[in-house]
Motif scaffolding. Sequence first.
Motif, PDB file in Angstrom:
ATOM      1  N   GLU A 441     -78.282  25.204 -19.656  1.00  0.00           N
ATOM      2  CA  GLU A 441     -78.591  25.537 -18.266  1.00  0.00           C
ATOM      3  C   GLU A 441     -77.385  26.137 -17.555  1.00  0.00           C
ATOM      4  N   GLU A 442     -76.163  25.658 -17.890  1.00  0.00           N
ATOM      5  CA  GLU A 442     -74.962  26.270 -17.310  1.00  0.00           C
ATOM      6  C   GLU A 442     -74.800  27.703 -17.781  1.00  0.00           C
ATOM      7  N   ALA A 443     -75.091  27.953 -19.042  1.00  0.00           N
ATOM      8  CA  ALA A 443     -75.009  29.318 -19.558  1.00  0.00           C
ATOM      9  C   ALA A 443     -76.006  30.228 -18.846  1.00  0.00           C
ATOM     10  N   ARG A 444     -77.229  29.730 -18.655  1.00  0.00           N
ATOM     11  CA  ARG A 444     -78.243  30.517 -17.940  1.00  0.00           C
ATOM     12  C   ARG A 444     -77.792  30.810 -16.514  1.00  0.00           C
ATOM     13  N   ARG A 445     -77.293  29.784 -15.848  1.00  0.00           N
ATOM     14  CA  ARG A 445     -76.889  29.971 -14.453  1.00  0.00           C
ATOM     15  C   ARG A 445     -75.708  30.939 -14.347  1.00  0.00           C
ATOM     16  N   PHE A 446     -74.777  30.846 -15.286  1.00  0.00           N
ATOM     17  CA  PHE A 446     -73.637  31.762 -15.286  1.00  0.00           C
ATOM     18  C   PHE A 446     -74.125  33.205 -15.395  1.00  0.00           C
ATOM     19  N   LEU A 447     -75.009  33.486 -16.346  1.00  0.00           N
ATOM     20  CA  LEU A 447     -75.523  34.831 -16.508  1.00  0.00           C
ATOM     21  C   LEU A 447     -76.271  35.305 -15.270  1.00  0.00           C
ATOM     22  N   ASP A 448     -76.927  34.393 -14.578  1.00  0.00           N
ATOM     23  CA  ASP A 448     -77.706  34.760 -13.404  1.00  0.00           C
ATOM     24  C   ASP A 448     -76.834  34.998 -12.176  1.00  0.00           C
ATOM     25  N   GLU A 449     -75.742  34.239 -12.023  1.00  0.00           N
ATOM     26  CA  GLU A 449     -75.023  34.233 -10.757  1.00  0.00           C
ATOM     27  C   GLU A 449     -73.637  34.864 -10.789  1.00  0.00           C
ATOM     28  N   ILE A 450     -73.046  35.074 -11.945  1.00  0.00           N
ATOM     29  CA  ILE A 450     -71.688  35.602 -11.969  1.00  0.00           C
ATOM     30  C   ILE A 450     -71.684  37.042 -11.458  1.00  0.00           C
TER      31      ILE A 450
END
Length: 514
Positions: A441-450
């Motif tokens: 989930e952290e990987a997904r959020r990173f890709l979405d928000e960085i």
Amino acid sequence: MSTTIEAHTQEAFAAAVAQQRAAEHPTVPHVVDGEELFTGALLRREDPSHPGLTVSACHDAPAELVTRAIAASRRAQREWRRVPLAERVERVRRAIPFVEARLDEWAVRVALETGKPHAGARGEGAEVLEILRFYTRYAAAPKSFEDVRETDPSGAANDSVLKPYGVFGVITPFNYPIVQAAGPTVGALLAGNGVVIKTSHHGPWSGHAVHELCQAMDLPTGLVNVVHGADEPGRALAASDVDGISFTGSVAVGQSIVRAFAASAYYRPVIAEMGGKNPVVVTDTADLELAADGIVFSAFDLSGQKCSALSRVLVTPGARDRLVDLVEDRVRELKASDPIDADAFSGPVISTESITRYERVLAAARAQDFRITTGTVADGDGYFVPATVVSGVPADHDLATVEHFLPLLTISEVATFEEGLRVANATDMGLTAGVYTGELEEARRFLDEIEAGCVDVNVPGHATTGWWPGPQTFGGWKGSGTTGKQTLGKWYFQQFARQQARKVSADLADLLTY
């Protein structure tokens, strides 16, 4: 001007560099309207591994020569713009075997002028080769420069096409003196433009290679012109009536060009790739050995002198101590040395100014009693600066937020992944960024928000670097780029053209041929 020794191996590369050091250095000419000129003050380029040894020279182009180059390119472009796209693609492709035969020769130039070790020096020509292959492939694809529209209710025939602007100026940096001149030049030529290249005075012989590859394309005389020099020719080019600029360099200079162009009578494109303050977020669940490997390479390859280089680590508390130890262990093994040395991880920095900047930044770190660990440097008077990691730095400290363009890495603790993501985005730049985490989930959020143009997730060996024509594109968001369309990809070269929608009566539909 060339060495005939092939340098596929480190040993042959070292021999070729040594041979060229012992030979007479070349003085590269400006090339304007097909004529070689030696106008302006002489500028000598010293070997940054052996200051005092001149390895190349050029002349500082006066403003009137820049003006003359633009005029020559504008005349030749009137012919080039009428050349069908398929033929332009074929002409550009002619440079491919030319480059294939010169990878080793060009590597010697780059090593002498910029201090790149073997892999990086040879990678210059190899990347140019891939740019030629992929850009021509993309341009040759159906409808790459045209768009057939839907039927017009009035019965008229319609299409829209991309047409060249005219003449582009290309202002290049020292760190990739061949690639960053070749890429925009190839893109501009495919789109039907003329080009005036201003090389870096830290690598004029390397930059001059782009004139040589353009000669292999059998272009109209004067279409591509090359001027050398320090800052003034670049300023003259940016202040001229050129139809567009491709710029690679600092945010400050790039933004000044954008402002100047915006203030002119009408908009002219600025295709700029600028700096970055590139972060990696490392969480408690990350594979820390994997993270340390990627961090160290991305931070210290090319002595940190590339816009994609990692310069700040944001690590959560449970991973901090172990990660610091792993990074420091690896940094101690790194050596900055002459590129002919087999154990050189990186070469010298580019100039004495870089050394002065490093000493100033290191003094600031010492004054704050931060933890400092360094690699080693070769003996001698070269511009060698050790790989340096500074840990315990607050995430909002100048050391952690300002782009230093040095082999300097800061490590800062953040309370959570969410805080790390927020801090990573709290910058006006957005070029590259990475994350190491064991949480999907952290990987997904990173890709979405960085907020960055190039992002890595758990990539072995590369935390923020490692972009290549074909597999990846390269470019920045926010202050790191101006267009949102990245180099090395299929949408890059269209930026060198502008769209025209065309409508004609149905009986004249045959006129709508690109």
